[in-house]
Design a protein around this motif. Structure first.
Motif, mmCIF file in Angstrom:
data_model
loop_
_atom_site.group_PDB
_atom_site.id
_atom_site.type_symbol
_atom_site.label_atom_id
_atom_site.label_comp_id
_atom_site.label_asym_id
_atom_site.label_seq_id
_atom_site.Cartn_x
_atom_site.Cartn_y
_atom_site.Cartn_z
ATOM 1 N N TYR A 30 -0.616 -0.053 2.832
ATOM 2 C CA TYR A 30 -1.436 -0.446 4.092
ATOM 3 C C TYR A 30 -2.565 -1.241 3.664
ATOM 4 N N ARG A 50 -3.934 -4.703 2.178
ATOM 5 C CA ARG A 50 -3.510 -6.298 1.959
ATOM 6 C C ARG A 50 -4.272 -6.797 0.749
ATOM 7 N N GLU A 79 0.715 2.264 12.641
ATOM 8 C CA GLU A 79 1.727 2.956 11.904
ATOM 9 C C GLU A 79 1.415 3.720 10.902
ATOM 10 N N ARG A 126 -0.315 -2.394 12.467
ATOM 11 C CA ARG A 126 -0.201 -1.955 11.225
ATOM 12 C C ARG A 126 -0.942 -0.589 10.843
#
Length: 597
Positions: free
Chosen positions: A311, A313, A277, A274
């Protein structure tokens, strides 16, 4: 690492970029690092279990050049096991006149001074060295350690070599020395393996010790090419924001050292897909320097709540919480709400999930039979009671089964449980759990235990938050590495933070910090001036060791018989239950403690 081609030289011919960047900020070039590659031969696998060193071999290298070698046999003062003698070729007669480890170890430490230690399966070799240093009362020099086995597992594929053993890697990299379980030969082979790994990684843009130590094949070359984004950040605590080419915030984080932390996203210790990315989308990193680490943590929470980066959480939606409200009306009831209002009602929470809120609500309704209907009370008594009243779960004011005074007394007891003493809830649910356990309905008893736990956690949280937020101002200080860190907290919100400069008058600095602090207005409920997460961070800091209260405007107290007291007992019982392992269940036991079969 190359310099940016857009830098412009000054009159002396040096670019402004070069002047601003120190050697440490660039990282230590592998060509300039002195490595001490070490290998040990021992009588067994664990120094703590009595195994001894029989040989030390080491090679010191820098920039591909061998600077020196070290080799000595070591007298273990014990018989070498036969299979070890066959494996290494070291016999009892060979070590009979060798120096003991008390003499050999200091000689090696002097040889390795100032180097980065390298070993193949470093925890083994370095573990032995550290153990005997401690046995001799010697301070361990604090070597940086590089493990070629660990690094090889990140670089070498099955197509390259069948495994990452030293013998296999020596063949792969065409070592001039064949490993033969003698310390110096194995150290020489490890040097060739180290150089082979460094050559491979150099093609991937790994040129510094920091990049080598954190390399992972899961980090793409595209990520590594963006490491220049960290270079404008300071070595200071603060918050960093990754932004894309449209200046949207992708991710918010915090660190005690902004530049060092952000650099890890590009030099490879960050292996979450993640994050890979996210880095691929990032075009710049913004740093916000903070006076203290606590201020950085609070700013992070506020920025995440403000920008809601895709991004991140956690902490993106602090407004998505639930509260249990004791309403203010002629026949009060408990209601699940999403917001605290200035309506004179009592609240507990916030709950991060509706499930926990429902559990707490069920616990309260079990202990106090107040009405659960949400409609208005009828002007005339109803002809019949509801199902809950027939079950004894409601006092049924709708059909006149209870007087207003008796109902008000139950509500008063409920309010006491919410705000100060939850004894009635604990007693009621404990009795319910015991009754179910007596009937061997353990799952049902467990469900009520979970409801009691949810209520106790919420009540304890509310009581602690209310104690903080009702204080108009708190000023506290703690000595930290940078000096005395001072924080001004108003109604549970961080209003100012700073570090007293060396030589400054502490009292004058605190007065100036208070004068410049944010104005915070109190509101209803335990956390109206800040999010619950922010207030809890402040509480943890205020309750940590070494904190001194400088000024308190209000009373910072919690009920002596509050929910926290019951929660401690409940948590201790729960932890004890989790540690218990059924007699026939060996899954939770470590291998050495499992019964023989």
């Amino acid at each position: 690492m190359s310099l940016s081609p857009t830098t412009t030289p000054d009159a002396s011919g040096r670019s402004r970029w070069e002047e601003q960047r120190s050697f440490d900020e660039l990282g230590r070039s592998l060509r300039d690092v002195t490595f001490c590659v070490v290998d040990l031969e021992t009588t067994g696998g664990s120094a703590a279990d009595g195994s001894m060193i029989t040989e030390i071999g080491a090679v010191k290298v820098r920039g591909g050049e061998v600077l020196g070698e070290f080799q000595t046999l070591v007298n273990p003062h014990m018989a070498i096991p036969p299979f070890i003698a066959v494996l290494t070729g070291i016999t009892d007669s060979m070590v009979a006149v060798a120096p003991p480890v008390e003499q050999a170890l200091p000689q090696f430490l002097e040889f390795a001074r100032g180097c980065v230690l390298v070993a193949h399966n470093a925890p083994f070799d370095v573990g032995f060295l550290r153990y005997f240093a401690e046995q001799q009362g010697r301070a361990w020099p604090g070597f940086e350690v590089l493990d070629t086995a660990k690094l090889a597992r990140r670089v070498i594929t099955r197509d390259d070599a069948p495994n990452c053993k030293l013998s296999s890697l020596a063949v792969l990299f065409r070592s001039g020395t064949t490993p033969n379980h003698r310390a110096l030969s194995d150290a020489r082979a490890t040097v060739d393996v180290l150089h082979g790994l460094m050559a491979r990684l150099g093609n991937l843009g790994v040129h510094t010790l920091e990049e080598l130590q954190t390399f992972s094949s899961r980090v793409s070359s595209a990520q590594r090419r963006k490491r220049h984004l960290a270079e404008a950040l300071p070595h200071a605590p603060g918050v960093y924001l990754f932004r894309d080419d449209r200046d949207r915030v992708l991710y918010v984080g915090t660190s005690k050292d902004l530049r060092t932390r952000v650099r890890t996203y590009f030099t490879a210790s960050e292996t979450r897909s993640r994050m890979g990315e996210m880095v691929g989308l990032a075009s710049r990193v913004e740093g916000i320097e903070c006076a203290t680490a606590l201020e950085a943590e609070v700013r992070e929470l506020r920025l995440i709540a403000e920008h809601k980066p895709r991004y991140n959480r956690r902490s993106r939606f602090p407004e998505r919480v639930h509260w249990i409200k004791l309403t203010v009306e002629p026949w009060p009831r408990l209601s699940l709400v999403r917001q605290v209002l200035d309506d004179g009602a009592d609240y507990i929470g916030p709950f991060g999930s509706k499930r926990n809120a429902d559990r707490s609500l069920a616990a309260l309704h079990e202990a106090f039979p107040i009405r659960q209907c949400s409609g208005r009370m009828p002007k005339r008594p109803a002809l019949s009671a509801c199902a809950l009243a027939e079950m004894g779960k409601c006092l049924s004011p709708c059909n006149g089964s209870v007087t207003a005074d008796d109902y008000a007394q139950v509500v008063s007891d409920l309010r006491t449980s919410l705000l100060s003493r939850p004894d009635a809830v604990v007693t009621s649910l404990s009795a319910r759990m015991q009754a179910l356990a007596d009937l061997e309905r353990y799952e049902d008893a467990g469900s009520w235990r979970d409801r009691l736990t949810s209520f106790l956690r919420a009540a304890a949280r509310t009581q602690r938050l209310r104690a903080l937020t009702r204080c108009a101002e708190m000023v506290a200080a703690r000595r930290e590495a940078s000096g005395w860190a001072v924080h001004v907290v108003r109604h549970g919100r961080l209003a100012a933070a700073g570090v007293i400069p060396p030589g400054a008058h502490a009292g004058q600095y605190v007065d100036e910090l208070r004068a410049s602090a944010e104005t915070v207005t109190a509101g209803p409920g335990p956390t109206p001036a800040a999010s619950a997460e922010e207030s809890e961070k402040l509480l943890r800091w205020l309750e940590s060791d070494g904190v001194r209260l400088v000024h308190v405007d209000g009373e910072w107290t919690c009920p002596l018989g509050g929910a926290t007291k019951h929660l401690r007992v409940h948590d201790a019982v729960q932890q004890s239950r989790e540690r218990l392992v059924p007699f026939e269940d060996h899954r939770g036991l470590r291998p050495e403690h499992q019964p023989a079969r």
